[in-house]
Design a protein around this motif. Structure first.
Motif, PDB file in Angstrom:
ATOM      1  N   ALA A  20       9.338  -0.759  -1.328  1.00  0.00           N
ATOM      2  CA  ALA A  20       7.865  -0.286  -1.039  1.00  0.00           C
ATOM      3  C   ALA A  20       8.024   1.059  -0.483  1.00  0.00           C
ATOM      4  CB  ALA A  20       7.371  -1.454   0.110  1.00  0.00           C
ATOM      5  N   VAL A  21       8.918   1.190   0.402  1.00  0.00           N
ATOM      6  CA  VAL A  21       9.280   2.757   0.974  1.00  0.00           C
ATOM      7  C   VAL A  21       9.659   3.836  -0.140  1.00  0.00           C
ATOM      8  CG1 VAL A  21      10.855   4.181   2.272  1.00  0.00           C
ATOM      9  CG2 VAL A  21      10.220   1.773   2.943  1.00  0.00           C
ATOM     10  N   LEU A  22      10.372   3.426  -1.295  1.00  0.00           N
ATOM     11  CA  LEU A  22      10.712   4.218  -2.221  1.00  0.00           C
ATOM     12  C   LEU A  22       9.656   4.387  -3.027  1.00  0.00           C
ATOM     13  CD1 LEU A  22      14.221   2.878  -3.314  1.00  0.00           C
ATOM     14  CD2 LEU A  22      13.821   4.987  -2.236  1.00  0.00           C
ATOM     15  N   GLY A  23       8.703   3.375  -3.404  1.00  0.00           N
ATOM     16  CA  GLY A  23       7.579   3.429  -4.061  1.00  0.00           C
ATOM     17  C   GLY A  23       6.688   4.639  -3.601  1.00  0.00           C
ATOM     18  N   ARG A  24       6.541   4.528  -2.274  1.00  0.00           N
ATOM     19  CA  ARG A  24       5.465   5.398  -1.465  1.00  0.00           C
ATOM     20  C   ARG A  24       6.072   7.124  -1.594  1.00  0.00           C
ATOM     21  NH1 ARG A  24       0.332   4.146  -0.517  1.00  0.00           N
ATOM     22  NH2 ARG A  24       0.481   5.335   1.457  1.00  0.00           N
ATOM     23  N   LYS A  25       7.669   7.030  -1.616  1.00  0.00           N
ATOM     24  CA  LYS A  25       7.958   8.365  -1.288  1.00  0.00           C
ATOM     25  C   LYS A  25       8.661   9.045  -2.564  1.00  0.00           C
ATOM     26  CE  LYS A  25       7.571   7.924   3.134  1.00  0.00           C
ATOM     27  NZ  LYS A  25       6.482   8.932   3.892  1.00  0.00           N
ATOM     28  N   THR A  26       8.971   8.137  -3.614  1.00  0.00           N
ATOM     29  CA  THR A  26       9.402   8.724  -4.860  1.00  0.00           C
ATOM     30  C   THR A  26       8.790   8.481  -6.196  1.00  0.00           C
ATOM     31  OG1 THR A  26      11.041   6.847  -5.326  1.00  0.00           O
ATOM     32  CG2 THR A  26      11.690   8.669  -3.561  1.00  0.00           C
ATOM     33  N   ASP A  27       9.526   8.782  -7.216  1.00  0.00           N
ATOM     34  CA  ASP A  27       8.903   8.415  -8.495  1.00  0.00           C
ATOM     35  C   ASP A  27       9.803   7.387  -9.267  1.00  0.00           C
ATOM     36  OD1 ASP A  27      10.659  10.222  -9.123  1.00  0.00           O
ATOM     37  OD2 ASP A  27       9.347  11.600 -10.310  1.00  0.00           O
ATOM     38  N   PHE A  28      10.734   6.814  -8.558  1.00  0.00           N
ATOM     39  CA  PHE A  28      11.626   6.160  -9.261  1.00  0.00           C
ATOM     40  C   PHE A  28      11.321   5.116 -10.002  1.00  0.00           C
ATOM     41  CE2 PHE A  28      15.123   6.941  -5.569  1.00  0.00           C
ATOM     42  CZ  PHE A  28      15.029   8.460  -5.893  1.00  0.00           C
ATOM     43  N   PHE A  29      10.037   4.585  -9.688  1.00  0.00           N
ATOM     44  CA  PHE A  29       9.537   3.299 -10.453  1.00  0.00           C
ATOM     45  C   PHE A  29       8.150   3.601 -11.262  1.00  0.00           C
ATOM     46  CE2 PHE A  29      11.340   1.899  -6.420  1.00  0.00           C
ATOM     47  CZ  PHE A  29      12.560   1.050  -6.813  1.00  0.00           C
ATOM     48  N   ASP A  30       8.045   4.882 -11.532  1.00  0.00           N
ATOM     49  CA  ASP A  30       6.998   5.142 -12.470  1.00  0.00           C
ATOM     50  C   ASP A  30       7.721   5.155 -13.920  1.00  0.00           C
ATOM     51  OD1 ASP A  30       5.639   5.928 -10.052  1.00  0.00           O
ATOM     52  OD2 ASP A  30       5.679   8.080 -10.453  1.00  0.00           O
ATOM     53  N   GLY A  31       6.402   4.542 -14.812  1.00  0.00           N
ATOM     54  CA  GLY A  31       6.893   4.351 -16.095  1.00  0.00           C
ATOM     55  C   GLY A  31       7.487   3.013 -16.474  1.00  0.00           C
ATOM     56  N   ARG A  32       7.909   3.013 -17.781  1.00  0.00           N
ATOM     57  CA  ARG A  32       8.369   1.548 -18.177  1.00  0.00           C
ATOM     58  C   ARG A  32       9.872   1.565 -18.621  1.00  0.00           C
ATOM     59  NH1 ARG A  32       4.175   0.887 -23.252  1.00  0.00           N
ATOM     60  NH2 ARG A  32       5.758  -0.967 -23.806  1.00  0.00           N
ATOM     61  N   ALA A  33      10.517   2.695 -18.370  1.00  0.00           N
ATOM     62  CA  ALA A  33      12.111   2.865 -18.723  1.00  0.00           C
ATOM     63  C   ALA A  33      12.657   1.885 -17.937  1.00  0.00           C
ATOM     64  CB  ALA A  33      12.641   4.143 -18.651  1.00  0.00           C
ATOM     65  N   LEU A  34      12.733   1.693 -16.522  1.00  0.00           N
ATOM     66  CA  LEU A  34      13.469   0.718 -15.719  1.00  0.00           C
ATOM     67  C   LEU A  34      13.223  -0.482 -16.081  1.00  0.00           C
ATOM     68  CD1 LEU A  34      15.630   1.136 -13.573  1.00  0.00           C
ATOM     69  CD2 LEU A  34      13.668   1.164 -11.862  1.00  0.00           C
ATOM     70  N   SER A  35      12.015  -0.892 -16.356  1.00  0.00           N
ATOM     71  CA  SER A  35      11.646  -2.321 -16.595  1.00  0.00           C
ATOM     72  C   SER A  35      12.401  -2.910 -17.933  1.00  0.00           C
ATOM     73  CB  SER A  35      10.186  -2.691 -16.713  1.00  0.00           C
ATOM     74  OG  SER A  35       9.472  -1.941 -17.411  1.00  0.00           O
ATOM     75  N   MET A 193      12.594  -4.389  -6.135  1.00  0.00           N
ATOM     76  CA  MET A 193      12.420  -3.276  -5.387  1.00  0.00           C
ATOM     77  C   MET A 193      10.965  -2.731  -6.336  1.00  0.00           C
ATOM     78  SD  MET A 193      15.755  -0.943  -4.592  1.00  0.00           S
ATOM     79  CE  MET A 193      16.457  -1.177  -6.252  1.00  0.00           C
ATOM     80  N   GLN A 194      11.005  -3.058  -7.826  1.00  0.00           N
ATOM     81  CA  GLN A 194       9.641  -2.958  -8.325  1.00  0.00           C
ATOM     82  C   GLN A 194       8.432  -3.299  -7.805  1.00  0.00           C
ATOM     83  OE1 GLN A 194      11.295  -3.524 -12.574  1.00  0.00           O
ATOM     84  NE2 GLN A 194      10.387  -1.479 -12.952  1.00  0.00           N
ATOM     85  N   LEU A 195       8.854  -4.724  -7.463  1.00  0.00           N
ATOM     86  CA  LEU A 195       7.636  -5.441  -6.759  1.00  0.00           C
ATOM     87  C   LEU A 195       7.268  -4.947  -5.555  1.00  0.00           C
ATOM     88  CD1 LEU A 195       6.043  -7.935  -6.443  1.00  0.00           C
ATOM     89  CD2 LEU A 195       8.000  -9.226  -5.286  1.00  0.00           C
ATOM     90  N   GLY A 196       8.209  -4.382  -4.761  1.00  0.00           N
ATOM     91  CA  GLY A 196       7.820  -3.887  -3.496  1.00  0.00           C
ATOM     92  C   GLY A 196       7.004  -2.386  -3.756  1.00  0.00           C
ATOM     93  N   SER A 197       7.609  -1.867  -4.519  1.00  0.00           N
ATOM     94  CA  SER A 197       6.794  -0.263  -5.095  1.00  0.00           C
ATOM     95  C   SER A 197       5.383  -0.699  -5.443  1.00  0.00           C
ATOM     96  CB  SER A 197       7.664   0.388  -5.822  1.00  0.00           C
ATOM     97  OG  SER A 197       6.758   1.395  -6.589  1.00  0.00           O
ATOM     98  N   SER A 198       5.044  -1.724  -6.122  1.00  0.00           N
ATOM     99  CA  SER A 198       3.840  -2.075  -6.464  1.00  0.00           C
ATOM    100  C   SER A 198       2.963  -2.613  -5.507  1.00  0.00           C
ATOM    101  CB  SER A 198       3.778  -3.214  -7.418  1.00  0.00           C
ATOM    102  OG  SER A 198       2.599  -3.492  -8.046  1.00  0.00           O
ATOM    103  N   ILE A 199       3.408  -3.240  -4.646  1.00  0.00           N
ATOM    104  CA  ILE A 199       2.682  -3.684  -3.245  1.00  0.00           C
ATOM    105  C   ILE A 199       2.206  -2.694  -2.392  1.00  0.00           C
ATOM    106  CG2 ILE A 199       2.828  -5.182  -1.174  1.00  0.00           C
ATOM    107  CD1 ILE A 199       4.749  -7.170  -2.739  1.00  0.00           C
ATOM    108  N   ALA A 200       3.270  -1.711  -2.250  1.00  0.00           N
ATOM    109  CA  ALA A 200       3.138  -0.681  -1.457  1.00  0.00           C
ATOM    110  C   ALA A 200       1.980   0.179  -1.834  1.00  0.00           C
ATOM    111  CB  ALA A 200       4.220   0.212  -1.232  1.00  0.00           C
ATOM    112  N   ASN A 201       1.692   0.369  -3.158  1.00  0.00           N
ATOM    113  CA  ASN A 201       0.862   1.229  -4.116  1.00  0.00           C
ATOM    114  C   ASN A 201      -0.702   0.546  -4.332  1.00  0.00           C
ATOM    115  OD1 ASN A 201       2.033   3.997  -4.176  1.00  0.00           O
ATOM    116  ND2 ASN A 201       3.808   2.390  -4.997  1.00  0.00           N
ATOM    117  N   LEU A 202      -0.702  -0.791  -3.635  1.00  0.00           N
ATOM    118  CA  LEU A 202      -1.985  -1.481  -4.086  1.00  0.00           C
ATOM    119  C   LEU A 202      -3.040  -0.875  -3.387  1.00  0.00           C
ATOM    120  CD1 LEU A 202      -0.900  -5.334  -3.614  1.00  0.00           C
ATOM    121  CD2 LEU A 202      -1.563  -4.134  -5.709  1.00  0.00           C
ATOM    122  N   ARG A 203      -4.159  -0.647  -4.147  1.00  0.00           N
ATOM    123  CA  ARG A 203      -5.481  -0.152  -3.346  1.00  0.00           C
ATOM    124  C   ARG A 203      -6.574  -1.299  -3.707  1.00  0.00           C
ATOM    125  NH1 ARG A 203      -2.234   2.338  -1.704  1.00  0.00           N
ATOM    126  NH2 ARG A 203      -2.014   4.656  -1.786  1.00  0.00           N
TER     127      ARG A 203
END
Length: 292
Positions: A20-35, A193-203
């Motif tokens: 969640a912290v990394l998802g708000r502060k970085t672009d590490f989880f953007d895109g489909r490469a990591l998944s 961590m991908q899940l946490g990033s998505s939860i942190a960016n929910l709108r």
């Protein structure tokens, strides 16, 4: 039991928080490469290592595989009817509501409830569910499902290879097992961590949008448990096998459902919100089992 359960869950929740912290502060989880790395390398390696590490006979493994596949069919049929009655697209929501989090949630919970002797049973069930993610799950979300694609699927090949090696009583050399373990070890941390990033960016625009994830959060564990209990009336398992089967079927929405929803443009935000809420419901079921 409570201490063991908390020891298993605290690392999972910590990884979600880090994501969640990394998802708000970085672009590490953007895109489909990591998944893509997780689904094509991490999951098959984790699955093969788990199967080869189990202390189970091929016939015990076959029985658990059979009853789990039958449960998947029954749960899918029930869920499809529920989604039609709710007026929701079946293909978009079916995988998340059918597949429980039997791996990084179910296996630690079974260990906490029943001890180390339950791990083999829990891993067999988890392996079948992982294969289903990449057959039923991808088939629904992508709209394409073929036997050829299934036979080229990494997790399917890993499970087949593991079953053959178990039947032949062949154990790969230590370095091979270590390599599989190292490759598979990337899977769960990245997924959480991908899940946490998505939860942190929910709108969400209002409380009304919370209603559907809340309903799904109760449906997944409770419906899974009910279908499993009904199935055991027709296919009786031994005591510990039956208990592990019930607990695994009552687990929360799987993190992998979120990963696949992101990759195939499914309802990823709703699934991301459903996962932590359904986790609380599943923990309630686990506590009930501990007192039963």
């Amino acid at each position: 039991m409570i201490q063991t359960l908390s020891d298993a869950l605290i690392p999972l929740l910590s990884l979600i928080a880090i994501g969640a912290v990394l998802g708000r502060k970085t672009d590490f989880f953007d895109g489909r490469a990591l998944s893509g790395l997780v689904t094509t390398v991490g999951i098959p390696a984790l699955l093969l290592h788990s199967v080869l590490s189990m202390d189970l006979g091929i016939f015990e493994m076959g029985e658990l595989v059979g009853v789990t596949v039958l449960w998947l069919v029954a749960m899918s049929a029930v869920t499809a009817v529920v989604l039609v009655l709710m007026g929701l697209p079946v293909r978009s929501y079916l995988p998340a509501l059918v597949h429980p989090n039997t791996g990084n949630m179910g296996v630690p919970v079974c260990f906490a409830l029943f001890g180390a002797q339950s791990l083999g049973f829990a891993m067999v069930i988890s392996s079948v569910i992982q294969v289903s993610h990449f057959t039923l799950g991808i088939g629904c979300l992508s709209g394409r499902l073929s036997l050829r694609a299934m036979l080229k699927n990494g997790p399917v090949l890993a499970l087949i290879a593991g079953a053959i090696l178990l039947a032949l009583k062949v154990q790969p050399p230590g370095p091979v097992m270590t390599t599989l373990d190292m490759l598979g070890s990337i899977t769960v941390p990245v997924m959480l961590m991908q899940l946490g990033s998505s939860i942190a960016n929910l709108r969400f625009s209002g409380a009304r949008e919370m209603l559907r994830p809340l309903v799904f959060s109760f449906y997944r564990p409770l419906a899974g448990l009910a279908v499993a209990a009904g199935l055991l009336l027709l296919w009786p398992l031994e005591g510990l096998q039956a208990q592990v089967f019930l607990v695994q079927c009552a687990m929360s929405v799987a993190v992998m459902s979120y990963v696949l929803a992101v990759r195939y443009q499914g309802p990823a935000q709703e699934i991301a919100l459903t996962i932590p809420i359904s986790l609380v419901v599943s923990l309630g079921v686990a506590v009930w089992f501990s007192l039963w």
